[in-house]
Design an enzyme around this catalytic site. Structure first.
Site, short mmCIF file in Angstrom:
data_model
loop_
_atom_site.label_atom_id
_atom_site.label_comp_id
_atom_site.label_asym_id
_atom_site.label_seq_id
_atom_site.Cartn_x
_atom_site.Cartn_y
_atom_site.Cartn_z
N SER A 129 -48.49 23.80 -22.97
CA SER A 129 -48.71 22.42 -22.51
C SER A 129 -50.15 21.98 -22.73
O SER A 129 -50.43 20.79 -22.74
CB SER A 129 -48.44 22.32 -21.00
OG SER A 129 -47.15 22.71 -20.68
N HIS A 157 -43.94 21.61 -28.99
CA HIS A 157 -44.04 21.35 -27.54
C HIS A 157 -42.81 20.56 -27.10
O HIS A 157 -42.74 19.33 -27.25
CB HIS A 157 -45.34 20.58 -27.26
CG HIS A 157 -45.57 20.29 -25.82
ND1 HIS A 157 -46.17 19.14 -25.38
CD2 HIS A 157 -45.28 20.99 -24.71
CE1 HIS A 157 -46.24 19.16 -24.06
NE2 HIS A 157 -45.70 20.27 -23.63
N GLU A 169 -43.34 17.51 -29.53
CA GLU A 169 -44.64 17.31 -30.18
C GLU A 169 -44.93 18.47 -31.11
O GLU A 169 -44.86 19.62 -30.69
CB GLU A 169 -45.75 17.31 -29.13
CG GLU A 169 -46.02 16.00 -28.49
CD GLU A 169 -47.24 16.09 -27.58
OE1 GLU A 169 -48.31 15.59 -27.99
OE2 GLU A 169 -47.13 16.64 -26.48
N ASN A 207 -49.05 14.58 -22.75
CA ASN A 207 -49.74 14.74 -21.46
C ASN A 207 -51.04 13.96 -21.38
O ASN A 207 -51.48 13.58 -20.30
CB ASN A 207 -49.98 16.22 -21.18
CG ASN A 207 -48.68 16.92 -20.78
OD1 ASN A 207 -47.86 16.32 -20.12
ND2 ASN A 207 -48.50 18.15 -21.22
P1 NAI Z 1 -41.16 29.90 -16.57
O1 NAI Z 1 -42.04 30.52 -15.56
O2 NAI Z 1 -39.91 29.21 -16.15
O3 NAI Z 1 -40.74 31.02 -17.67
C1 NAI Z 1 -41.61 31.96 -18.23
C2 NAI Z 1 -40.82 33.21 -18.59
O4 NAI Z 1 -41.67 34.09 -19.35
C3 NAI Z 1 -40.33 34.02 -17.37
O5 NAI Z 1 -38.95 34.24 -17.50
C4 NAI Z 1 -41.13 35.31 -17.46
O6 NAI Z 1 -40.39 36.43 -16.99
C5 NAI Z 1 -41.40 35.42 -18.95
N1 NAI Z 1 -42.52 36.26 -19.32
C6 NAI Z 1 -43.70 36.44 -18.67
N2 NAI Z 1 -44.51 37.26 -19.37
C7 NAI Z 1 -43.82 37.62 -20.49
C8 NAI Z 1 -44.12 38.44 -21.61
N3 NAI Z 1 -45.29 39.06 -21.72
N4 NAI Z 1 -43.18 38.59 -22.57
C9 NAI Z 1 -41.98 37.97 -22.47
N5 NAI Z 1 -41.64 37.17 -21.44
C10 NAI Z 1 -42.56 36.99 -20.46
O7 NAI Z 1 -42.10 28.89 -17.40
P2 NAI Z 1 -41.71 27.53 -18.17
O8 NAI Z 1 -41.74 26.38 -17.23
O9 NAI Z 1 -40.49 27.80 -18.97
O10 NAI Z 1 -42.99 27.35 -19.12
C11 NAI Z 1 -43.17 28.12 -20.29
C12 NAI Z 1 -44.19 27.44 -21.18
O11 NAI Z 1 -43.75 26.13 -21.53
C13 NAI Z 1 -45.59 27.27 -20.57
O12 NAI Z 1 -46.54 27.44 -21.58
C14 NAI Z 1 -45.57 25.83 -20.08
O13 NAI Z 1 -46.86 25.27 -20.00
C15 NAI Z 1 -44.76 25.18 -21.19
N6 NAI Z 1 -44.09 23.91 -20.83
C16 NAI Z 1 -43.51 23.76 -19.60
C17 NAI Z 1 -42.88 22.56 -19.28
C18 NAI Z 1 -42.25 22.38 -17.93
O14 NAI Z 1 -41.94 21.22 -17.57
N7 NAI Z 1 -42.01 23.42 -17.17
C19 NAI Z 1 -42.80 21.43 -20.23
C20 NAI Z 1 -43.39 21.73 -21.53
C21 NAI Z 1 -44.04 22.91 -21.77
#
Ligand code: NAI
Length: 299
Positions: A129, A157, A169, A207
């Site tokens: 993000s 993104h 994006e 953003n």
């Molecule tokens: P989340 O916390 O729901 O999921 C992250 C996942 O990564 C978890 O299942 C975790 O177990 C796993 N994980 C952690 N370390 C790991 C590793 N070393 N290897 C493999 N898996 C690993 O997070 P979310 O919300 O899905 O966000 C993920 C990315 O997307 C972030 O960079 C966030 O900034 C970005 N993002 C999030 C948005 C949102 O609205 N939540 C929108 C757009 C981008």
């Protein structure tokens, strides 16, 4: 995007997704459903994988009930998703999308490993993000003059929730090659998305525009320019958006909004991006929005 640039796109026959959380799961499911590619889904947590796949199955079952797809199509899409806890299982994929937590050092470590594990043609995409794509790309090598891996790093993104939001994006780092951009654009289109391109700048496009809008709405609330319901109502009814800025902040996560405002403020040094005092206090109080049961609204 011009059609001539799309000529440089490489064919993507398989995808790896790292992180089976909110975003990664959505990306994996849409890739299987729309682009019809096998997806290797990597997560270090078996619990996250189980939770994610259960959610994917629920979404597919809903599509069957609503007669958007047949049961056999649903089974076929589900069979394209292969979960694993081993990064090494990405040794044969054409395209990787990383969607692990927003921690710079963790992302850099993953990209350094990907450069070793994946074939020399694999596109290495991040869903970050706010972290600089140029910095993530630089982590693929110890020799900055060797761009063989860093030129394949790009950001795709996606927007939340991935199955619903069409926009994505495409963000390029200083090292990103045109072939990488074209392949990312073509693959996002194959996933049924509508890509927009932006440079590697704090907050990118979505953003950079959205967060100051939300921050301003919070400043209007804290300085008494308007009440919560009036702020949301005028934007909802006046600009035809599905929800007002305060409710949207609750859905995104108040902590996420603060984190992005801090990146904008710290990286540009421009006071127009200063996070509102109330936004900081909400995070201090643990009122993080929908996910915590309380934000600008109660859930
Ligand atoms: P989340 O916390 O729901 O999921 C992250 C996942 O990564 C978890 O299942 C975790 O177990 C796993 N994980 C952690 N370390 C790991 C590793 N070393 N290897 C493999 N898996 C690993 O997070 P979310 O919300 O899905 O966000 C993920 C990315 O997307 C972030 O960079 C966030 O900034 C970005 N993002 C999030 C948005 C949102 O609205 N939540 C929108 C757009 C981008």
């Amino acid at each position: 995007f011009s059609s001539s640039s799309a000529l440089a796109a490489r064919e993507v026959k398989s995808l790896g997704v790292i992180g089976a959380g909110q975003m990664g799961l959505g990306i994996a499911l849409v890739a299987a459903q729309k682009a019809n590619v096998p997806v290797t889904l990597v997560d270090t947590s078996q619990a996250s994988i189980d939770k994610g796949l259960k959610f994917a199955e629920k979404l597919l079952a809903k599509d069957v009930t609503k007669e958007r797809i047949t049961q056999s199509q649903s089974d076929q899409i589900r069979s394209l998703l292969t979960p694993t806890t081993k990064m090494e299982d990405l040794s044969n994929v054409d395209f990787v999308i990383e969607a692990i937590p927003e921690l710079p050092s963790l992302k850099m470590q993953i990209f350094s490993s990907l450069a070793q594990i994946c074939p020399a043609h694999t596109i290495l995409a991040t869903n970050t993000s706010s972290i600089s794509i140029t910095k993530i790309a630089a982590s693929t090598t110890k020799d900055p003059t060797d761009t063989s891996a860093s030129s394949r790093v790009v950001s795709t993104h996606f927007m939340n929730p991935v199955p619903i939001q069409k926009g994505v994006e495409i963000i390029t780092g200083l090292q990103t090659s045109q072939e990488t951009v074209d392949t990312a654009v073509a693959f996002c289109k194959a996933m049924g998305k509508i890509p927009s391109q932006s440079a590697d700048s704090p907050g990118f496009l979505a953003n950079r525009i959205l967060m100051p809008y939300i921050n301003e709405a919070i400043i209007c609330l804290e300085t008494g320019v308007g009440e919560r319901d009036d702020i949301d109502a005028i934007m909802k009814n006046g600009t035809n958006v599905p929800m007002g800025p305060l409710q949207l902040a609750d859905f995104i996560g108040i902590d996420t909004c603060l984190a992005i405002m801090k990146v904008l403020y710290e990286e540009t040094g421009d006071s127009k991006y200063r996070p509102s005092v109330l936004l900081r206090k909400m995070v201090d109080a643990g009122w993080l929005g929908k996910k915590s049961g309380k934000g600008f609204y109660d859930y």
